[in-house]
Design a protein around this motif. Sequence first.
Motif, PDB file in Angstrom:
ATOM      1  N   ALA A 183      -5.768   4.067  -7.254  1.00  0.00           N
ATOM      2  CA  ALA A 183      -5.681   4.491  -5.852  1.00  0.00           C
ATOM      3  C   ALA A 183      -6.505   5.769  -5.754  1.00  0.00           C
ATOM      4  N   ALA A 184      -7.746   5.627  -5.376  1.00  0.00           N
ATOM      5  CA  ALA A 184      -8.693   6.739  -5.472  1.00  0.00           C
ATOM      6  C   ALA A 184      -8.639   7.688  -4.283  1.00  0.00           C
ATOM      7  N   PHE A 185      -8.045   7.247  -3.175  1.00  0.00           N
ATOM      8  CA  PHE A 185      -8.071   8.073  -1.963  1.00  0.00           C
ATOM      9  C   PHE A 185      -6.717   8.081  -1.280  1.00  0.00           C
ATOM     10  N   CYS A 186      -6.439   9.172  -0.562  1.00  0.00           N
ATOM     11  CA  CYS A 186      -5.236   9.238   0.264  1.00  0.00           C
ATOM     12  C   CYS A 186      -5.470   8.425   1.539  1.00  0.00           C
ATOM     13  N   GLU A 187      -4.404   8.255   2.322  1.00  0.00           N
ATOM     14  CA  GLU A 187      -4.484   7.364   3.483  1.00  0.00           C
ATOM     15  C   GLU A 187      -5.462   7.866   4.538  1.00  0.00           C
ATOM     16  N   ALA A 188      -5.607   9.186   4.658  1.00  0.00           N
ATOM     17  CA  ALA A 188      -6.547   9.729   5.654  1.00  0.00           C
ATOM     18  C   ALA A 188      -7.986   9.321   5.354  1.00  0.00           C
ATOM     19  N   LYS A 189      -8.250   8.925   4.120  1.00  0.00           N
ATOM     20  CA  LYS A 189      -9.601   8.523   3.728  1.00  0.00           C
ATOM     21  C   LYS A 189      -9.705   7.010   3.516  1.00  0.00           C
ATOM     22  N   ARG A 190      -8.882   6.272   4.238  1.00  0.00           N
ATOM     23  CA  ARG A 190      -8.890   4.809   4.131  1.00  0.00           C
ATOM     24  C   ARG A 190     -10.292   4.238   4.378  1.00  0.00           C
ATOM     25  N   ASP A 191     -10.988   4.793   5.362  1.00  0.00           N
ATOM     26  CA  ASP A 191     -12.326   4.284   5.670  1.00  0.00           C
ATOM     27  C   ASP A 191     -13.275   4.479   4.491  1.00  0.00           C
ATOM     28  N   ILE A 192     -13.176   5.630   3.823  1.00  0.00           N
ATOM     29  CA  ILE A 192     -14.014   5.870   2.644  1.00  0.00           C
ATOM     30  C   ILE A 192     -13.625   4.915   1.523  1.00  0.00           C
ATOM     31  N   ALA A 193     -12.324   4.691   1.355  1.00  0.00           N
ATOM     32  CA  ALA A 193     -11.870   3.754   0.330  1.00  0.00           C
ATOM     33  C   ALA A 193     -12.455   2.367   0.564  1.00  0.00           C
ATOM     34  N   ILE A 194     -12.435   1.918   1.803  1.00  0.00           N
ATOM     35  CA  ILE A 194     -12.962   0.587   2.123  1.00  0.00           C
ATOM     36  C   ILE A 194     -14.453   0.518   1.851  1.00  0.00           C
ATOM     37  N   ARG A 195     -15.186   1.544   2.291  1.00  0.00           N
ATOM     38  CA  ARG A 195     -16.642   1.521   2.124  1.00  0.00           C
ATOM     39  C   ARG A 195     -17.052   1.649   0.659  1.00  0.00           C
ATOM     40  N   SER A 196     -16.269   2.361  -0.143  1.00  0.00           N
ATOM     41  CA  SER A 196     -16.604   2.544  -1.553  1.00  0.00           C
ATOM     42  C   SER A 196     -15.899   1.541  -2.465  1.00  0.00           C
ATOM     43  N   LYS A 197     -15.153   0.635  -1.846  1.00  0.00           N
ATOM     44  CA  LYS A 197     -14.420  -0.413  -2.567  1.00  0.00           C
ATOM     45  C   LYS A 197     -13.469   0.171  -3.612  1.00  0.00           C
ATOM     46  N   HIS A 198     -12.624   1.066  -3.107  1.00  0.00           N
ATOM     47  CA  HIS A 198     -11.493   1.582  -3.849  1.00  0.00           C
ATOM     48  C   HIS A 198     -10.224   1.226  -3.082  1.00  0.00           C
ATOM     49  N   LEU A 199      -9.086   1.662  -3.621  1.00  0.00           N
ATOM     50  CA  LEU A 199      -7.818   1.482  -2.939  1.00  0.00           C
ATOM     51  C   LEU A 199      -7.301   2.826  -2.427  1.00  0.00           C
ATOM     52  N   CYS A 200      -6.551   2.773  -1.334  1.00  0.00           N
ATOM     53  CA  CYS A 200      -5.770   3.886  -0.815  1.00  0.00           C
ATOM     54  C   CYS A 200      -4.333   3.373  -0.711  1.00  0.00           C
ATOM     55  N   PRO A 201      -3.359   4.198  -0.352  1.00  0.00           N
ATOM     56  CA  PRO A 201      -1.969   3.741  -0.385  1.00  0.00           C
ATOM     57  C   PRO A 201      -1.689   2.440   0.366  1.00  0.00           C
ATOM     58  N   SER A 202      -2.143   2.307   1.605  1.00  0.00           N
ATOM     59  CA  SER A 202      -1.835   1.081   2.354  1.00  0.00           C
ATOM     60  C   SER A 202      -2.490  -0.141   1.722  1.00  0.00           C
ATOM     61  N   LEU A 203      -3.715   0.001   1.228  1.00  0.00           N
ATOM     62  CA  LEU A 203      -4.383  -1.115   0.568  1.00  0.00           C
ATOM     63  C   LEU A 203      -3.698  -1.459  -0.754  1.00  0.00           C
ATOM     64  N   LEU A 204      -3.304  -0.431  -1.496  1.00  0.00           N
ATOM     65  CA  LEU A 204      -2.597  -0.664  -2.759  1.00  0.00           C
ATOM     66  C   LEU A 204      -1.282  -1.391  -2.517  1.00  0.00           C
ATOM     67  N   CYS A 205      -0.514  -0.951  -1.529  1.00  0.00           N
ATOM     68  CA  CYS A 205       0.773  -1.585  -1.251  1.00  0.00           C
ATOM     69  C   CYS A 205       0.600  -3.051  -0.878  1.00  0.00           C
ATOM     70  N   ALA A 206      -0.443  -3.346  -0.117  1.00  0.00           N
ATOM     71  CA  ALA A 206      -0.711  -4.743   0.239  1.00  0.00           C
ATOM     72  C   ALA A 206      -1.068  -5.563  -0.996  1.00  0.00           C
ATOM     73  N   GLU A 207      -1.791  -4.962  -1.929  1.00  0.00           N
ATOM     74  CA  GLU A 207      -2.147  -5.667  -3.163  1.00  0.00           C
ATOM     75  C   GLU A 207      -0.911  -5.929  -4.023  1.00  0.00           C
ATOM     76  N   LEU A 208      -0.024  -4.957  -4.128  1.00  0.00           N
ATOM     77  CA  LEU A 208       1.161  -5.123  -4.968  1.00  0.00           C
ATOM     78  C   LEU A 208       2.065  -6.236  -4.456  1.00  0.00           C
ATOM     79  N   GLU A 209       2.030  -6.499  -3.165  1.00  0.00           N
ATOM     80  CA  GLU A 209       2.828  -7.594  -2.606  1.00  0.00           C
ATOM     81  C   GLU A 209       2.384  -8.954  -3.156  1.00  0.00           C
ATOM     82  N   LYS A 210       1.199  -9.015  -3.723  1.00  0.00           N
ATOM     83  CA  LYS A 210       0.685 -10.268  -4.274  1.00  0.00           C
ATOM     84  C   LYS A 210       1.150 -10.515  -5.712  1.00  0.00           C
TER      85      LYS A 210
END
Length: 254
Positions: A183-210
């Motif tokens: 989880a490379a970025f905090c939630e405020a940097k979700r857009d940067i996480a998406i563009r750099s193909k990293h995870l942030c808290p909301s993206l990580l939580c969605a992945e863990l549900e899988k």
Amino acid sequence: MKLRVLGCSGGIGSDSDTTSLLVDSDVLIDAGTGIGNLKLDELVQIDHIFVTHSHLDHIAFIPFLVDTVGFLRTKPVIVYATRETVNILQNHMFNWLVWPDFTKIPNMEAPYMQYEIIAEGEVIDLDGRMITPLPANHVVPAVGFQVNSGRSSLVFTGDTTTNDALWSVVNTIENLKYLIIEAAFCEAKRDIAIRSKHLCPSLLCAELEKLKFHADIYVTHLKQGEDELTMREIQACAGKFNPRRLLKNQIFDF
């Protein structure tokens, strides 16, 4: 089988080093700045380096390691990576401009370093320690790794973002014990996480549900200065998975 965390930070600084995991005494997964904390007699023992991808925080200390121990060893250090990553290492690091090509030093018949091409799903068996590249979704070609002792498995995702292909494999690992995920970025940097193909808290939580199997979950690659915030945000949305922060010098026995 033991894994020791030499470095797991998204940056450097006081007591922080970038990604490097030591399996037993002779296998590295990634070669970030954490290697620099090893003593010379520990460095000499490293026979195998498995590389997730070519970004500098994961490969920076391969050149220093090989330069330091090459003349002390009787066999080359083997660097395992995908064809794409090997090409990047050859063209942009071990190219005589940034660093000498240690696959030709002291000569091509007895080099200090050699490459071994790996591919997703291919099992590399090192005396019963089975290491398998897993799918990753990053801005450069990348993989994660399953490390399987036979008794249990540890999965390290490497740098990745939303990645259904990973979970389709992970959910077949019946002896899964540990999951190390970024989880490379905090939630405020979700857009940067998406563009750099990293995870942030909301993206990580969605992945863990899988994830279908229970595993002890550890979060790596946190950025200094926002690491505590990021972990609070992860706990807020993924508390039922009890994710914990990966720590330098942490040891996993599996």
